[in-house]
Design an enzyme around this catalytic site. Structure first.
Site, short mmCIF file in Angstrom:
data_model
loop_
_atom_site.label_atom_id
_atom_site.label_comp_id
_atom_site.label_asym_id
_atom_site.label_seq_id
_atom_site.Cartn_x
_atom_site.Cartn_y
_atom_site.Cartn_z
N SER A 1 -15.18 -4.62 -13.66
CA SER A 1 -15.39 -5.93 -14.31
C SER A 1 -16.55 -6.68 -13.66
O SER A 1 -16.89 -7.78 -14.08
CB SER A 1 -14.10 -6.75 -14.19
OG SER A 1 -13.78 -6.92 -12.80
N ARG B 1 1.43 1.84 -3.62
CA ARG B 1 0.24 2.36 -4.31
C ARG B 1 -0.01 3.82 -3.94
O ARG B 1 -0.45 4.61 -4.76
CB ARG B 1 -0.98 1.49 -3.99
CG ARG B 1 -0.88 0.10 -4.63
CD ARG B 1 -2.11 -0.74 -4.38
NE ARG B 1 -3.29 -0.17 -5.03
CZ ARG B 1 -4.54 -0.59 -4.76
NH1 ARG B 1 -4.73 -1.54 -3.86
NH2 ARG B 1 -5.57 -0.05 -5.38
N HIS C 1 -14.36 -0.05 -0.58
CA HIS C 1 -13.20 -0.89 -0.27
C HIS C 1 -12.10 -0.15 0.49
O HIS C 1 -10.97 -0.62 0.52
CB HIS C 1 -12.64 -1.50 -1.57
CG HIS C 1 -13.61 -2.44 -2.22
ND1 HIS C 1 -13.51 -2.81 -3.54
CD2 HIS C 1 -14.73 -3.04 -1.75
CE1 HIS C 1 -14.51 -3.63 -3.83
NE2 HIS C 1 -15.29 -3.77 -2.77
N TYR D 1 0.83 -1.22 0.00
CA TYR D 1 0.00 0.00 0.00
C TYR D 1 0.86 1.26 0.00
O TYR D 1 0.48 2.29 -0.57
CB TYR D 1 -1.02 -0.04 1.15
CG TYR D 1 -2.10 -1.04 0.81
CD1 TYR D 1 -2.08 -2.32 1.34
CD2 TYR D 1 -3.08 -0.72 -0.13
CE1 TYR D 1 -3.01 -3.26 0.95
CE2 TYR D 1 -4.02 -1.65 -0.52
CZ TYR D 1 -3.99 -2.93 0.02
OH TYR D 1 -4.90 -3.86 -0.39
N GLN E 1 -15.52 1.56 -5.75
CA GLN E 1 -14.72 0.45 -5.26
C GLN E 1 -13.25 0.89 -5.14
O GLN E 1 -12.44 0.18 -4.57
CB GLN E 1 -14.79 -0.75 -6.21
CG GLN E 1 -16.17 -1.34 -6.36
CD GLN E 1 -16.21 -2.40 -7.44
OE1 GLN E 1 -15.83 -3.54 -7.23
NE2 GLN E 1 -16.65 -2.02 -8.63
#
Ligand code: APR
Length: 233
Positions: free
Chosen positions: A175, A57, A105, A54, A87
């Site tokens: 998706s 990211r 999330h 993380y 999300q």
């Protein structure tokens, strides 16, 4: 009273900001074992690895800017009461100026207490790196404020309530494989128009209007459609 436009966004809306999605070619889950870096089991086994994932990211997010798709949602606030359910854990919707964003999330730029999930802190821009030894201002050991796989999604009930209130529902750049987020579609009231913007759309019910384009182009097209309809009504 403006009609309520509810958006459900996934990683695809941030793709044009240079943030990789999860399941496209070269996506995050091709380069990292998802259960090692984004699951409760993985966090228990190797918390340092998860913190490092993380941290990486967060660094990537610093170089990213909101793109035209994020801005199109802000522009639609002129005509609609826009509610964004995402999300995504990036803060690009907020940085674009969306006034109502619900993260399903978690949020990359926040950390929360390991022992008390309700205690959340925002990371400041020059202290974005965390380790398993990171403590909050209250002395608690802290963890990424992310919903890992195998963990419940606390905001799903609030998201379902939003979808139930939608006068128009738009799914962008996902998706539709991860539940419960992927199941939001089923909560729209009968007769509420549903649009799905994605260059490689997943299978959806016949009644869904698919715009098989990138988020920025698809949202520009949808804005034209909605404004033209607004003129007629
Ligand atoms: N514009 C719009 N959509 C795009 C673009 C783009 N420029 N580029 C790719 N896409 C679409 C892909 O076609 C795909 O349908 O974005 C979607 C990305 O799918 P995923 O990578 O599976 O991302 P997402 O659906 O958000 O994943 C859901 O899985 O791993 C978990 O927690 C993680 O929130 C994530 C969840």
């Amino acid at each position: 009273m403006k009609p309520t436009l509810v958006i459900s966004s996934g990683a695809g809306i941030s793709a044009e900001s240079g943030i990789s999605t999860f399941r496209d070619a070269g996506g995050l889950w091709e380069n990292y074992p998802v259960m090692d870096v984004a699951s409760a089991t993985g966090f228990r086994k190797a918390p340092g690895l998860v913190h490092r994932f993380y941290n990486e990211r967060r660094k990537a997010l610093l170089d990213a800017r909101p793109n035209a798709a994020h801005r199109a949602l802000v522009d639609l606030e002129k005509d609609f009461d826009v509610r964004v359910i995402t999300q995504n854990v990036d803060d690009l919707h907020e940085r674009a100026g969306s006034s109502d964003v619900l993260h399903l999330h978690g949020e990359l730029m926040k950390i929360r207490s390991v022992s008390n999930p309700g205690y959340v802190e925002s990371l400041d821009i020059d202290h974005l790196e965390t380790t398993p030894a990171t403590r909050g201002k209250n002395g608690d050991l802290m963890r990424p404020h992310i919903v890992f796989f195998e963990e419940p999604v606390p905001n799903i009930e609030a998201a379902v309530e939003l979808v139930r209130k939608a006068d128009i529902f738009v799914v962008v750049g996902t998706s539709l494989v991860v539940y419960p987020a992927a199941g939001l579609l089923q909560f729209v009231r009968p007769g509420v128009p549903v649009y799905y913007i994605d260059p490689h759309p997943a299978a959806v019910p016949q009644s869904v209007h698919i715009i098989a384009k990138k988020a920025s182009e698809g949202l520009a097209e949808l804005t034209r459609i909605l404004r033209a309809a607004g003129q007629r009504s």
